[in-house]
Design an enzyme around this catalytic site. Sequence first.
Site, PDB file in Angstrom:
ATOM      1  N   SER A 231       0.834  -1.196   0.000  1.00 42.71           N
ATOM      2  CA  SER A 231       0.000   0.000   0.000  1.00 42.71           C
ATOM      3  C   SER A 231       0.873   1.252   0.000  1.00 42.71           C
ATOM      4  O   SER A 231       1.709   1.429  -0.884  1.00 42.71           O
ATOM      5  CB  SER A 231      -0.951  -0.035   1.198  1.00 42.71           C
ATOM      6  OG  SER A 231      -1.929   0.988   1.106  1.00 42.71           O
ATOM      7  N   ASP A 357      -9.365  -2.589  -7.052  1.00 43.35           N
ATOM      8  CA  ASP A 357      -8.917  -2.079  -5.755  1.00 43.35           C
ATOM      9  C   ASP A 357      -9.788  -0.883  -5.360  1.00 43.35           C
ATOM     10  O   ASP A 357      -9.830   0.123  -6.077  1.00 43.35           O
ATOM     11  CB  ASP A 357      -7.449  -1.660  -5.839  1.00 43.35           C
ATOM     12  CG  ASP A 357      -6.824  -1.415  -4.470  1.00 43.35           C
ATOM     13  OD1 ASP A 357      -7.526  -0.888  -3.585  1.00 43.35           O
ATOM     14  OD2 ASP A 357      -5.646  -1.751  -4.281  1.00 43.35           O
ATOM     15  N   HIS A 386      -8.079  -4.592  -1.912  1.00 42.01           N
ATOM     16  CA  HIS A 386      -6.876  -3.893  -1.475  1.00 42.01           C
ATOM     17  C   HIS A 386      -6.105  -4.755  -0.490  1.00 42.01           C
ATOM     18  O   HIS A 386      -6.540  -4.987   0.634  1.00 42.01           O
ATOM     19  CB  HIS A 386      -7.248  -2.557  -0.829  1.00 42.01           C
ATOM     20  CG  HIS A 386      -6.062  -1.705  -0.483  1.00 42.01           C
ATOM     21  ND1 HIS A 386      -5.240  -1.152  -1.439  1.00 42.01           N
ATOM     22  CD2 HIS A 386      -5.535  -1.349   0.716  1.00 42.01           C
ATOM     23  CE1 HIS A 386      -4.281  -0.466  -0.859  1.00 42.01           C
ATOM     24  NE2 HIS A 386      -4.419  -0.571   0.453  1.00 42.01           N
TER      25      HIS A 386
END
Length: 592
Positions: A231, A357, A386
């Site tokens: 991330s 996502d 995600h």
Amino acid sequence: MDFSFDIENSSSPYIQLLKVATLIPISHYLLGFSLIFFTFLYNFLEIHFFQDLFSAFRGQHVLLTFNSCSQLYKEVASKCEILHGRYLATPWLSSPHFQTVFLSFYGRAPSLRYKRELFVTPDGGTIALDWATNIDGMQVNGEVQTDDKEPVVVVVPGLTSDSDAAYVKHLAFKMVKRRWKVVVSNHRGLGGISITSDCFYNGGWTEDIRKVVEHIHQRYPEAPLFVVGTSLGANIVVKYLGEEGANIPISGAAAICSPYDLLIADRFLNRGVVQRFYDKVLTLGLKDFAQLHQPVLSRLADWDSIMKSRSVRDFDNYATRVVGKFETVDTFYRRCSSSSYVCNVMVPLLCINAVDDPVCTKESIPWDECRTNKNIILATTEHGGHLAFFEGMDAKSLWWVRAVDEFLGILQSSKMMQKPKEVEISPQISPLESLIDQGPFLNVVEHGLITAVASKPTTDAEEVQNEHAVCSNQAEASAITNVGSEPTIIPEVLQNEYSVSSNQDEYTSPDIEMDVHMTEKPNSPDAIIEPPKSNTTSHSSVPVLNYLKQLSRHSRKSFWLLAYIALVTSLPLVGSALQFLFRKKLRNIQKR
């Protein structure tokens, strides 16, 4: 006159339609409304169960983007069966939102223990390095430093995440099974560690990972070193790789669900209803992080405004931008985005993203940049959410963890590991260097006012000096870790962090063993480098005039072309004004 209306004997088509509608049972109406609601919910939550059903639950192919002349693909990626296979999401998690929420609240993290090392940075900051040490209570390799030639994997978590996150444990567990060393480099202020300097981490702060990598490389100089970012941590890793080029002790890296372009990601989080929900959740996490370090953050920024933040952008505007010394939020997003550094990556890099996502949009994925760089393999899946990518009926495995494990394993045993690294590289143009950076530095303040800050661009060395000047070495007395002959004090927050056990039966609270290392002595307050003073005069128009002169020197044709266009476009307005004045004077003459 009789205005009475006979409904029974009316011939109006609307009345007849209403009469027919009353004959339909209420249960049929409920069934119809339920079907409409289900269809709306199915599309709103992006559920793909029927798509998987019609494909006989075979999943979708993984799309690989790479350079046709890439040696990385020929030597490594072509041998990865997982990257050339299919990905099928867990049937009862057939939605990116189901997967993302399930990972956040449950995750099914494996049992894993950490051994903690406190790493003190040159500016006085403290970073918690958590070394994975065991699997299911059985010691692996004994102590952490058993074999100096064992590969080391450095994991950089995402926003407000630490070594206790489920996806981090999944990755660490998988790599430890390979008999590799795994260390989680927690961000400043996370993992139960107090902030001990005036520097906070952000999406583009690469100085911490740079110092951590140097520290680990000095300890294990003969061990292959890999970095995996997730991330926001993936954005930091890619930016770090692009900044360093080939002069880096990294043998390979992986970036999972990176936002790449923070400005596009910000726009995406404010676009739809579902994305705004994620924006609120992320904002709450950031505000909780700020409350843990209120004594430090309240000195550096407006605390009341931080607590009133309703979005990530608001928090970045009142906290991240101010602490990081950025002029505007958009400036912060542009300078901290890793998309501008993708072309400069010189080490093998695997990038994994899901098209659906819900946090990091596919619009920010640098497809063309990855295709032109021979050192990057971009793998995208149609589903996955995600950082989730759950697979199997029991959802105990993450697909991207298996893909990274296979990629790094093949890379470690490939011919590319024996290739000597380049020591010097040809000078490259900075990815952020443009005409706007060469012009006057403008600062947008409240009420739309613009003030000139500097009349000349700052160099990279000056920016580094400014960063060191901003990062003060003063720390809170209650939170600082003593270094030297005095014993190390574990903050109370750290003890509380690891005394809470997970809801899962197999989870074991990590053991923590303190070991403080310092790369170099922090600069004394007297030795703080003052930022270079600007030559800007009090008159705000001088930088603008200098910029116009500079622009005319760079491209005289473009400058005069713009002047010509401005003149031509203004002629109709000038002609209309002259015609209006001429008519007015003519009327006055006629009246006389």
